[in-house]
Design a protein around this motif. Structure first.
Motif, PDB file in Angstrom:
ATOM      1  N   HIS A   3      34.941  46.213  40.843  1.00  0.00           N
ATOM      2  CA  HIS A   3      35.895  46.663  39.836  1.00  0.00           C
ATOM      3  C   HIS A   3      36.462  45.426  39.158  1.00  0.00           C
ATOM      4  O   HIS A   3      36.255  44.312  39.630  1.00  0.00           O
ATOM      5  CB  HIS A   3      37.010  47.490  40.487  1.00  0.00           C
ATOM      6  CG  HIS A   3      37.566  48.520  39.546  1.00  0.00           C
ATOM      7  ND1 HIS A   3      38.486  48.211  38.574  1.00  0.00           N
ATOM      8  CD2 HIS A   3      37.320  49.854  39.422  1.00  0.00           C
ATOM      9  CE1 HIS A   3      38.775  49.315  37.894  1.00  0.00           C
ATOM     10  NE2 HIS A   3      38.074  50.322  38.386  1.00  0.00           N
ATOM     11  N   VAL A   4      37.178  45.652  38.072  1.00  0.00           N
ATOM     12  CA  VAL A   4      37.892  44.535  37.469  1.00  0.00           C
ATOM     13  C   VAL A   4      39.134  44.291  38.308  1.00  0.00           C
ATOM     14  O   VAL A   4      39.852  45.225  38.644  1.00  0.00           O
ATOM     15  CB  VAL A   4      38.295  44.841  36.013  1.00  0.00           C
ATOM     16  CG1 VAL A   4      39.022  43.650  35.402  1.00  0.00           C
ATOM     17  CG2 VAL A   4      37.077  45.201  35.199  1.00  0.00           C
ATOM     18  N   ALA A   5      39.365  43.027  38.669  1.00  0.00           N
ATOM     19  CA  ALA A   5      40.570  42.668  39.411  1.00  0.00           C
ATOM     20  C   ALA A   5      41.326  41.625  38.612  1.00  0.00           C
ATOM     21  O   ALA A   5      40.775  40.979  37.722  1.00  0.00           O
ATOM     22  CB  ALA A   5      40.202  42.127  40.788  1.00  0.00           C
ATOM     23  N   THR A  41      34.755  42.412  44.222  1.00  0.00           N
ATOM     24  CA  THR A  41      34.774  43.394  45.298  1.00  0.00           C
ATOM     25  C   THR A  41      36.189  43.379  45.881  1.00  0.00           C
ATOM     26  O   THR A  41      37.005  42.547  45.505  1.00  0.00           O
ATOM     27  CB  THR A  41      33.792  42.988  46.402  1.00  0.00           C
ATOM     28  OG1 THR A  41      34.151  41.655  46.805  1.00  0.00           O
ATOM     29  CG2 THR A  41      32.363  42.994  45.911  1.00  0.00           C
ATOM     30  N   GLU A  42      36.475  44.260  46.823  1.00  0.00           N
ATOM     31  CA  GLU A  42      37.795  44.261  47.449  1.00  0.00           C
ATOM     32  C   GLU A  42      37.985  42.943  48.201  1.00  0.00           C
ATOM     33  O   GLU A  42      37.097  42.502  48.928  1.00  0.00           O
ATOM     34  CB  GLU A  42      37.965  45.464  48.388  1.00  0.00           C
ATOM     35  CG  GLU A  42      37.003  45.560  49.558  1.00  0.00           C
ATOM     36  CD  GLU A  42      35.655  46.157  49.164  1.00  0.00           C
ATOM     37  OE1 GLU A  42      35.447  46.443  47.976  1.00  0.00           O
ATOM     38  OE2 GLU A  42      34.815  46.321  50.073  1.00  0.00           O
ATOM     39  N   PRO A  61      37.783  54.154  46.328  1.00  0.00           N
ATOM     40  CA  PRO A  61      37.012  53.017  46.824  1.00  0.00           C
ATOM     41  C   PRO A  61      37.903  51.770  46.881  1.00  0.00           C
ATOM     42  O   PRO A  61      38.708  51.538  45.966  1.00  0.00           O
ATOM     43  CB  PRO A  61      35.918  52.839  45.778  1.00  0.00           C
ATOM     44  CG  PRO A  61      35.891  54.106  44.997  1.00  0.00           C
ATOM     45  CD  PRO A  61      37.251  54.686  45.072  1.00  0.00           C
ATOM     46  N   PRO A  62      37.772  50.965  47.943  1.00  0.00           N
ATOM     47  CA  PRO A  62      38.638  49.792  48.078  1.00  0.00           C
ATOM     48  C   PRO A  62      38.562  48.827  46.899  1.00  0.00           C
ATOM     49  O   PRO A  62      39.585  48.258  46.514  1.00  0.00           O
ATOM     50  CB  PRO A  62      38.139  49.132  49.362  1.00  0.00           C
ATOM     51  CG  PRO A  62      37.488  50.211  50.130  1.00  0.00           C
ATOM     52  CD  PRO A  62      36.926  51.172  49.125  1.00  0.00           C
ATOM     53  N   ALA A  63      37.382  48.654  46.305  1.00  0.00           N
ATOM     54  CA  ALA A  63      37.279  47.713  45.180  1.00  0.00           C
ATOM     55  C   ALA A  63      38.149  48.197  44.018  1.00  0.00           C
ATOM     56  O   ALA A  63      38.803  47.402  43.328  1.00  0.00           O
ATOM     57  CB  ALA A  63      35.831  47.572  44.723  1.00  0.00           C
ATOM     58  N   ASP A  64      38.167  49.499  43.836  1.00  0.00           N
ATOM     59  CA  ASP A  64      38.950  50.111  42.767  1.00  0.00           C
ATOM     60  C   ASP A  64      40.454  49.914  43.051  1.00  0.00           C
ATOM     61  O   ASP A  64      41.219  49.448  42.193  1.00  0.00           O
ATOM     62  CB  ASP A  64      38.581  51.605  42.734  1.00  0.00           C
ATOM     63  CG  ASP A  64      39.149  52.332  41.541  1.00  0.00           C
ATOM     64  OD1 ASP A  64      40.006  51.763  40.858  1.00  0.00           O
ATOM     65  OD2 ASP A  64      38.738  53.492  41.306  1.00  0.00           O
ATOM     66  N   GLY A 124      41.452  46.417  42.555  1.00  0.00           N
ATOM     67  CA  GLY A 124      41.582  46.138  41.125  1.00  0.00           C
ATOM     68  C   GLY A 124      42.935  46.582  40.591  1.00  0.00           C
ATOM     69  O   GLY A 124      43.543  45.909  39.761  1.00  0.00           O
TER      70      GLY A 124
END
Lengths: 301, 620
Positions: free
Chosen positions: A184-186, A196-197, B86-89, B92
């Motif tokens: 995702h965009v962070a 990634t997370e 989702p953790p990445a989301d 973010g």
């Protein structure tokens, strides 16, 4: 049908189509970077902006829907200025050396990215910068998004120095195709990045190595490891490659494959965008499972 | 959804409690609770139900931040299981907001404002003293329990310089201390007490001409009865007798224009939403005022919270909304508490909920707490943030009146705009329009700060001049002379001392090619180092850009770099070339950015160059 005017020329397109569709219909070549044929427009790069008569600001051609009677200008002074600046801002902060369309666009708009000064070197700390804070610059170097290349698996590399943040990989990994949501965009602002997370390495993440993010990446920030290594060695010769269409041998879906072959070796695999079942997408086997074709050594170790 | 969680990261009992505080206990093994064999063996839970609670992501992340002090991988894992994200989301989203931390952070943090008004009142010295006596930003105290960070404007410009203390724990504490001095801040960092909350007293207290501020400082903000004794809820009763169409008619007759900066006619907006066939409709009260120099909505929320609730109820009635959100910036803990208390009372006394005042009309209000992102005050970014996503503005069209919050027709109004509605209803539209000028009707709140003798929120009818307003605030103190006035905030523009006869109306400022913006009037005396001041404005926009579109994401950086070169004199080919860079980048940001942030990110800086002649004096 909706009738509008593009650069003084009348054009009719279907309702719900975009200004970009109208431009293409009358043969106007509009630059695009974040636009992907197979994805919803993210309209974030702003290189396709056009002037719509009566509007205060420019509109992104890729996503603005046509309206009856609309008068669009694609080559006005304002349009040329914004396109030139967008290209300069990108080229001064991102490595566009593997963006196929970049040289043409930069030349077309006479962009001078070097006027912002020499580019800042890669910063390994970029992935964990604190949101809403930055170190005050002295202006002697142009800030860049350059970071060390991420090589954490055998299949593909992530070189975010080349990332223009078009969101395509996020959309392809997420709800538009793969529904894996590994990235995702962070972060925010200039420090925004694909992540990634907690910046986990790919093998630790949700990634399933479908490689559909590579397929949509417009800049080569995401790249087959085979291509990356050949390029590093100065041995990537695209003009010497052949592309052979075939059908994936693994399951019954019958995805179309395009095998890119150099020196009689498969160096990467793509799938045609216009295939109405797969729309350019593949799975890990179709995209990366080609080693057996070229396994000359059937040794026993 | 098959969630892939962060490996080897489990939530602690405290983290679990923090998340459950918002979401309630988990119902099954599927979302992190006890596994019940039997039914659950064959039935999956989650899916749309769980994902339908996505809008609770930000409150849940906030709960971890407030109670634990940061969002750990284990804590995030648990949030993700509960909400099927989702953790990445979720990562973010968490990293989008400056007040949320994804790296360990001590429980006690002091956020020190370094923004425009505080710069005029010694924030620089304060920061220098902290650096000398405590350590640099982010450095931990000896026992590791506290640290401090620089902060953008805290909205306390009338009592600058300001700091905000945040203490994580089971009873989380957030308190603004203003004005602050180094010994006090050092004591806060050492575990000291923040003292009592200041009362909200506007400088014009008691003046008969006040309308929006008439109750502020006179009414007990914690008492519904006192509010009613001061004319409270008279407007709602009258609105019910007018009917929804009647309210909108009065509003259109009043010619009320939005006070958030864009000056859109409120009646037109309401009518457009009321007519939308799609249901439900939503109301969003934009209380995210984060424009440096702005604190008017804070004064209304702290001093007269029931007025905001009553006005929202009228808005909801007129536009057929059953749910409203107050999106309030996270840096307003006192206003948050005042409104929360008022909402609870209104609810328990039948002024919110089902069948309000015996009418067949139901309405509920929820507060959503922002987490350190100026961009979330943008009218579409606010939707994304409430929905639990990164606060990135949407492309328009479609406009919020057609597709807003959760994709439904939505009214978004600023706090001040809404409070004006009470007067429109009580005085009638034409009665309201008698005040002000032909096309700028009513009164306006101005946030006077910087170098004025009596800073604060002032209410004047449209049409008074800038000079009148500065006189009202006592002019420039200390025998100094006025160097410039910043109008409208960081996204506004500068005016020269010879332009003070400007009439303060929407049409007047438009003609003068400047803006009222959010009502900022910041006076700068001759001691202010304008180029440094501009650097702060540039830094603000760089920090607050969401990063979505190229013109703003990179343009704000290139703008700041050019300013830095002008400041140091080490230009890249001369002053004229640097000024050209600023102008060209500015035009691209104005023309090609997605939202108002990018479109105005160069306006103050360009006005300082064009109007005040900064950098034109032959430096370098």
């Amino acid at each position: 049908m909706v009738e509008l005017e593009v650069d003084g020329r009348p054009v009719k397109v279907f309702e719900g189509q975009t200004i970009l569709d109208a431009c293409r219909k009358v043969g106007i070549d509009t630059p695009t970077l974040c636009y992907g044929e197979t994805l919803e427009p993210a309209n974030v790069c702003r290189v396709c902006v056009v002037e719509v008569e009566g509007a205060r600001v420019l509109a992104p051609a890729c996503s603005r829907k046509v309206e009856a009677g609309m008068k669009v200008r694609t080559d006005s002074e304002r349009v040329r200025h914004s396109r030139k600046l967008v290209l300069e801002l990108l080229a001064s902060s991102v490595d566009l050396s593997t963006t196929p369309v970049a040289p043409d666009y930069l030349a077309r708009y006479a962009a001078e990215p070097e006027r912002f000064g020499p580019q800042a070197p890669p910063d390994p700390g970029r992935d964990r910068r604190r949101t809403g804070h930055h170190v005050e610059p002295d202006g002697q170097m142009a800030a860049t998004v350059h970071v060390p290349v991420k090589i954490d698996n055998d299949l593909y590399v992530r070189d975010y120095s080349k990332c223009i943040l078009c969101y395509k990989c996020v959309d392809a990994c997420g709800e538009q195709y793969q529904n894996t949501f590994a990235i995702h965009v962070a972060g925010r602002g200039f420090d925004a990045r694909i992540s990634t997370e907690y910046v986990a390495e790919l093998p630790e993440s949700a990634c399933v190595y479908c490689g559909n993010c590579i397929a949509v990446c417009p800049t080569g920030a995401l790249m087959f490891r085979s291509e990356h290594e050949l390029r590093e060695a100065g041995a990537w010769h695209e003009d010497e490659q052949t592309v052979t269409q075939t059908i994936c041998p693994y399951c019954g879906v019958g995805c179309n494959l395009e095998l890119h072959v150099q020196d009689n070796t498969i160096v990467k695999v793509t799938s045609p965008d216009d295939h109405d079942v797969t729309r350019g997408n593949l799975c890990i086997k179709g995209r990366f499972g080609f080693q057996h074709v070229q396994a000359r050594d059937t040794g026993t170790d | 959804m098959d969630l892939h969680l962060v490996p080897d990261a489990e939530e602690t009992p405290a983290e679990r409690a923090a998340v459950d505080h918002v979401l309630g206990p988990p119902e099954s093994g599927w979302d992190g609770g006890a596994r019940h064999d039997g039914a659950e063996r064959n039935t999956a839970r989650g899916g749309h139900d769980a994902r339908g609670r996505r809008h609770l992501l930000l409150p849940t992340l906030w709960s971890l931040q407030e109670r634990i002090g940061w969002i750990s991988p284990g804590g995030l894992n648990y949030v993700c299981r509960r909400l099927t994200i989702p953790p990445a989301d979720a990562y973010g989203v968490a990293t989008f907001y400056a007040l949320l931390a994804v790296e360990p952070r001590p429980a006690r943090v002091v956020h020190v404002c370094e923004d425009l008004a505080c710069r005029c009142h010694g924030s620089h010295d304060l920061i220098a003293q902290l650096e000398e006596r405590f350590g640099t930003e982010g450095e931990l105290s000896d026992d590791g329990s506290s640290t401090w960070y620089r902060s953008p404007c805290l909205g306390q410009c009338d009592r600058a310089p300001a700091v905000m203390l945040a203490v994580a724990g089971n009873e989380p504490l957030e308190r603004v201390v203003a004005p602050a001095a180094a010994p006090g801040v050092l004591s806060l960092l050492a575990g000291g007490d923040a003292g009592p909350e200041p009362a909200c007293i506007p400088p014009q207290l008691g003046e008969g001409s006040l309308r929006l501020l008439r109750r502020v400082g006179r009414v007990d903000p914690a008492s519904l009865d006192d509010y009613r004794a001061h004319d409270g809820y008279a407007a709602l009763r009258h609105a019910f007798s007018l009917g929804p169409e009647g309210v909108i008619r009065e509003l259109k007759d009043s010619k009320l224009q939005g006070r958030g900066g864009a000056a859109f006619p409120t009646g037109v907006k309401w009518e457009a939403v009321a007519r939308q066939p799609a249901q439900p409709h939503y109301l969003v009260c934009n209380a995210d005022e984060s424009e440096p120099g702005t604190f008017k909505d804070r004064v209304l929320l702290e001093g007269d919270p029931f007025a905001v609730i009553e006005a929202m109820t009228i808005a909801a009635y007129a536009t057929n909304c059953t749910r409203g959100y107050v999106y309030m910036r996270g840096e307003y803990p006192q206003a948050h508490r005042a409104l929360e208390r008022a909402l609870a009372q209104a609810r328990s006394r039948g002024y919110l909920g089902d069948g309000i005042l015996g009418e067949r009309f139901s309405f509920e209000i929820e507060i959503r707490k922002g987490a350190g992102a100026y961009i979330c005050g943008e009218e579409t970014a606010i939707f994304e943030s409430i929905e639990g996503k990164r606060g990135e503005p949407r492309n328009k069209p479609p406009f919020p009146v057609v597709e807003g919050l959760f994709g439904k027709p939505t009214v978004v109004n600023n706090v001040e705009t809404l409070v004006n509605v009470l007067d429109v209803v009580l005085r009638s539209g034409p009665g309201f329009a008698e005040t002000g000028t032909e096309s700028s009707t009513g009164t306006k709140l101005f946030c006077l700060s910087g170098h004025v003798a009596r800073p604060g929120v002032y209410e004047v009818p449209f049409g008074v001049t800038l000079r009148d307003l500065l006189d009202l605030a006592g002019g420039v103190p200390g025998g100094r002379s006025l160097q410039a006035v910043l109008m409208g905030g960081a996204a506004g523009g500068f005016l020269r001392p010879d332009e003070l006869d400007l009439p303060l109306t929407f049409e007047g400022v438009r003609e003068a090619k400047t803006t009222l913006g959010s009502g900022v009037v910041m006076a700068l005396d001759d001691t202010v180092d304008l180029p440094r001041f501009l650097m702060r404005i540039a830094a603000f926009f760089r920090n607050e850009s969401c990063g979505q579109c190229v013109p703003c994401r990179v343009g704000t950086v290139r703008q700041q770099e050019a300013l830095a070169r002008l400041l140091s004199g080490r230009t890249n080919g001369g002053v004229a070339r640097e000024l050209a860079v600023i102008a060209e980048v500015g035009q691209c940001m104005r023309d090609a950015s997605i939202c108002g942030l990018g479109q105005t990110a160069s306006s103050a800086i360009e006005s300082a160059i064009g109007r005040l002649g900064v950098f034109q004096g032959g430096a370098a």
